[in-house]
Write an enzyme that holds these catalytic residues in place. Structure first.
Site, mmCIF file in Angstrom:
data_model
loop_
_atom_site.group_PDB
_atom_site.id
_atom_site.type_symbol
_atom_site.label_atom_id
_atom_site.label_comp_id
_atom_site.label_asym_id
_atom_site.label_seq_id
_atom_site.Cartn_x
_atom_site.Cartn_y
_atom_site.Cartn_z
ATOM 1 N N PRO A 32 0.850 -1.193 0.000
ATOM 2 C CA PRO A 32 0.000 0.000 0.000
ATOM 3 C C PRO A 32 0.887 1.244 0.000
ATOM 4 O O PRO A 32 1.763 1.375 0.860
ATOM 5 C CB PRO A 32 -0.782 -0.120 1.318
ATOM 6 C CG PRO A 32 0.027 -1.033 2.178
ATOM 7 C CD PRO A 32 0.803 -1.924 1.281
ATOM 8 N N LEU A 54 0.745 5.459 -0.379
ATOM 9 C CA LEU A 54 -0.076 6.670 -0.409
ATOM 10 C C LEU A 54 0.183 7.460 -1.683
ATOM 11 O O LEU A 54 1.347 7.677 -2.058
ATOM 12 C CB LEU A 54 0.252 7.525 0.823
ATOM 13 C CG LEU A 54 -0.880 8.335 1.453
ATOM 14 C CD1 LEU A 54 -2.101 7.458 1.704
ATOM 15 C CD2 LEU A 54 -0.414 8.968 2.751
ATOM 16 N N GLN A 60 -6.169 -1.245 3.491
ATOM 17 C CA GLN A 60 -5.292 -0.889 4.611
ATOM 18 C C GLN A 60 -5.907 0.276 5.383
ATOM 19 O O GLN A 60 -6.174 1.339 4.821
ATOM 20 C CB GLN A 60 -3.879 -0.509 4.179
ATOM 21 C CG GLN A 60 -2.999 -0.412 5.442
ATOM 22 C CD GLN A 60 -1.585 0.056 5.206
ATOM 23 O OE1 GLN A 60 -1.369 1.142 4.684
ATOM 24 N NE2 GLN A 60 -0.624 -0.755 5.604
ATOM 25 N N CYS A 62 3.652 3.296 9.032
ATOM 26 C CA CYS A 62 3.858 4.614 8.437
ATOM 27 C C CYS A 62 4.426 5.585 9.467
ATOM 28 O O CYS A 62 3.854 5.736 10.556
ATOM 29 C CB CYS A 62 2.548 5.146 7.873
ATOM 30 S SG CYS A 62 2.730 6.755 7.077
ATOM 31 N N HIS A 108 8.065 -4.821 7.399
ATOM 32 C CA HIS A 108 9.006 -3.967 6.672
ATOM 33 C C HIS A 108 10.326 -4.062 7.424
ATOM 34 O O HIS A 108 10.413 -3.672 8.591
ATOM 35 C CB HIS A 108 8.482 -2.528 6.645
ATOM 36 C CG HIS A 108 9.306 -1.603 5.806
ATOM 37 N ND1 HIS A 108 8.784 -0.457 5.243
ATOM 38 C CD2 HIS A 108 10.605 -1.646 5.422
ATOM 39 C CE1 HIS A 108 9.739 0.164 4.556
ATOM 40 N NE2 HIS A 108 10.849 -0.538 4.662
ATOM 41 N N GLY A 144 10.468 -4.332 1.823
ATOM 42 C CA GLY A 144 11.581 -3.393 1.971
ATOM 43 C C GLY A 144 12.721 -3.677 1.013
ATOM 44 O O GLY A 144 13.435 -4.674 1.179
ATOM 45 N N GLY A 145 12.888 -2.840 -0.009
ATOM 46 C CA GLY A 145 14.050 -2.924 -0.892
ATOM 47 C C GLY A 145 14.083 -4.102 -1.843
ATOM 48 O O GLY A 145 15.119 -4.365 -2.455
ATOM 49 N N ARG A 153 7.976 0.116 -4.257
ATOM 50 C CA ARG A 153 8.327 1.057 -5.318
ATOM 51 C C ARG A 153 8.713 0.380 -6.628
ATOM 52 O O ARG A 153 8.428 0.899 -7.706
ATOM 53 C CB ARG A 153 9.459 1.966 -4.833
ATOM 54 C CG ARG A 153 8.982 3.061 -3.905
ATOM 55 C CD ARG A 153 10.132 3.761 -3.215
ATOM 56 N NE ARG A 153 10.804 2.883 -2.261
ATOM 57 C CZ ARG A 153 11.991 3.129 -1.728
ATOM 58 N NH1 ARG A 153 12.647 4.204 -2.073
ATOM 59 N NH2 ARG A 153 12.513 2.296 -0.842
#
Length: 326
Positions: free
Chosen positions: A11, A13, A63, A93, A165, A206-207, A228
Site C-alpha cells: 500500500p 499513499l 489498509q 507509516c 518492513h 523493503g528494498g 516502489r
C-alpha cells in the site's frame, strides 16, 4: 478463497489507487493488491466514497489507519460488506501527520492497544485481519521489543498474519521518504522472527526488486511484498504468476497491456475521470526499452490537457518502435 500472501504490492499513499490496481491486475491474476492507507476518520466522516474499487481488483485488501478499536471495527465491517478480501492495520507509516493521529509506526510502542484493535475488527468480520509493521521504532529496536510486539498482537489480538518492513522507523528527524531509505534493512531479523513464530504467516517488505531476491526471501518466509519497484517498473507484474505461482498462462507483452487498458480508460473518462490520473501509473511500463523516454514524455505532456482522450495513449504507444516485439 482467501488470497495467499506469497506476493503482494505494498500500500503506497498517492500511488496505489484504484487505477493503479486495475493496471497491475491486468498483468497478474494472483498478486494480492492493497489500497492506499485510508484513515478511519476519512471513512466515517469524510465526503466521498473512500471504499470504492473496481470489481476486477480482487483479491484486494483495505489498509486502515487508526487506533480506536470501535472506529476500526466499524470501518472493517463496512469494508467486509463491500466485498474486500482482507483488512490490514497500518503499524508502519512514520509521517508526522500519522503520529499526530496516533496511528502508523508509533503504534509499535502500544502493543496492547494494537491487540485490542485487531481483536475488535476480528470480532465483526469473517475476512482476515492482518498487520503491517516495522522491525522497531527509534531506540526501541531490539529483537526483544519486536518479538514482544508480535507475541502480544498474535496472542491477545488473534492476528496470525504479519507483513514486516525490514527497517525500523525514526519517528523524529526523518521524512517518510528518508524512512524508506536510510534505516538499514535487516532481512535476517525477519527470517529469525519466522523461525521463532512458525505458526504465523509472515511476509517481508523493503528494498525488494528482483525475482531472484523474491525467491531467496521465499525460502525463509511465506510471502514477499514489493513496493516502489512494482510501481516504477510495473512490467515486473507481468511475470509474477509464472515465476512465483507456477502459472502456465503466457506472459502479456507490454503492447498487449496498454491495449487491454483502452476499454477501462474509455469507461473511466466517460465517468468523469481525468486521463492523467490513469496514465501516470503506466509511465514506467517500457522502462529500459527503446522508445521508453518518448512514451513517457508524450503522455506527460499531453494527458493533462483539457479533453485528453484515449488517442493520447495510442499516439504514445506509436513512439515505441513497431519492430519491437514487446
Amino acid at each position: 478463497m482467501y488470497p495467499t500472501a506469497r506476493f503482494s504490492v505494498a500500500p503506497m499513499l498517492d500511488w496505489t489507487d484504484r487505477h493503479c490496481r486495475y493496471f497491475h491486475r491486468l498483468m497478474s491474476k494472483e498478486a494480492l493488491l492493497y489500497t492506499e492507507m485510508v484513515t478511519t476518520g476519512a471513512i466515517i466522516h469524510g465526503k466521498g466514497d473512500f471504499l470504492a474499487y473496481n470489481e476486477e481488483e480482487h483479491p484486494l485488501a483495505l489498509q486502515l489507519g487508526g487506533s480506536n478499536p470501535v472506529d476500526l471495527a466499524r470501518c472493517a465491517k463496512l469494508a467486509a460488506e463491500r466485498g474486500y478480501d482482507e483488512i490490514n492495520l497500518n503499524v508502519g507509516c512514520p509521517s508526522d501527520r500519522v503520529q499526530n493521529g496516533m496511528f502508523g509506526a508509533c503504534l509499535m510502542g502500544e502493543a496492547d492497544l494494537v491487540a485490542q484493535c485487531v481483536a475488535a475488527m476480528r470480532e465483526v468480520v469473517d475476512i482476515p485481519v492482518t498487520v503491517k509493521t516495522r522491525i522497531g521504532i527509534d531506540d526501541q529496536d531490539s529483537y526483544e521489543f519486536l518479538t514482544h510486539f508480535i507475541q502480544t498482537v498474535s496472542e491477545k489480538g488473534g492476528c496470525d498474519n504479519f507483513t514486516i518492513h525490514a527497517r525500523k522507523a525514526w519517528l523524529k528527524g526523518l521524512s517518510p521518504k528518508e524512512n524508506r531509505e536510510i534505516p538499514e534493512l535487516d532481512y535476517p531479523r525477519v527470517y529469525q522472527l519466522k523461525q521463532d513464530f512458525p505458526q504465523l504467516t509472515m511476509a517481508i517488505n523493503g528494498g525488494i526488486k528482483t525475482f531472484d531476491e523474491m525467491e531467496q526471501h521465499l525460502q525463509h518466509l511465506d510471502g514477499v511484498m514489493v513496493g516502489r519497484e512494482a510501481y516504477q517498473s510495473p512490467y515486473l507484474m507481468a511475470e509474477v504468476d509464472q515465476r512465483l505461482f507456477g502459472s502456465d498462462r503466457p506472459v502479456m507483452k507490454r503492447r498487449e497491456v496498454v491495449e487491454a487498458m483502452y476499454p477501462y480508460i474509455e469507461r473511466q473518462l466517460a465517468n468523469g475521470s481525468y486521463l492523467g490520473h490513469i496514465t501516470r501509473h503506466m509511465l514506467g511500463l517500457f522502462q529500459s526499452m527503446p522508445g521508453a523516454r518518448q512514451w513517457r514524455r508524450y503522455i506527460s505532456e499531453n494527458a493533462h490537457k483539457p479533453g485528453a482522450g484515449i488517442e493520447v495513449v495510442q499516439q504514445a504507444l506509436a513512439k515505441i518502435p513497431a519492430e519491437l516485439d514487446v
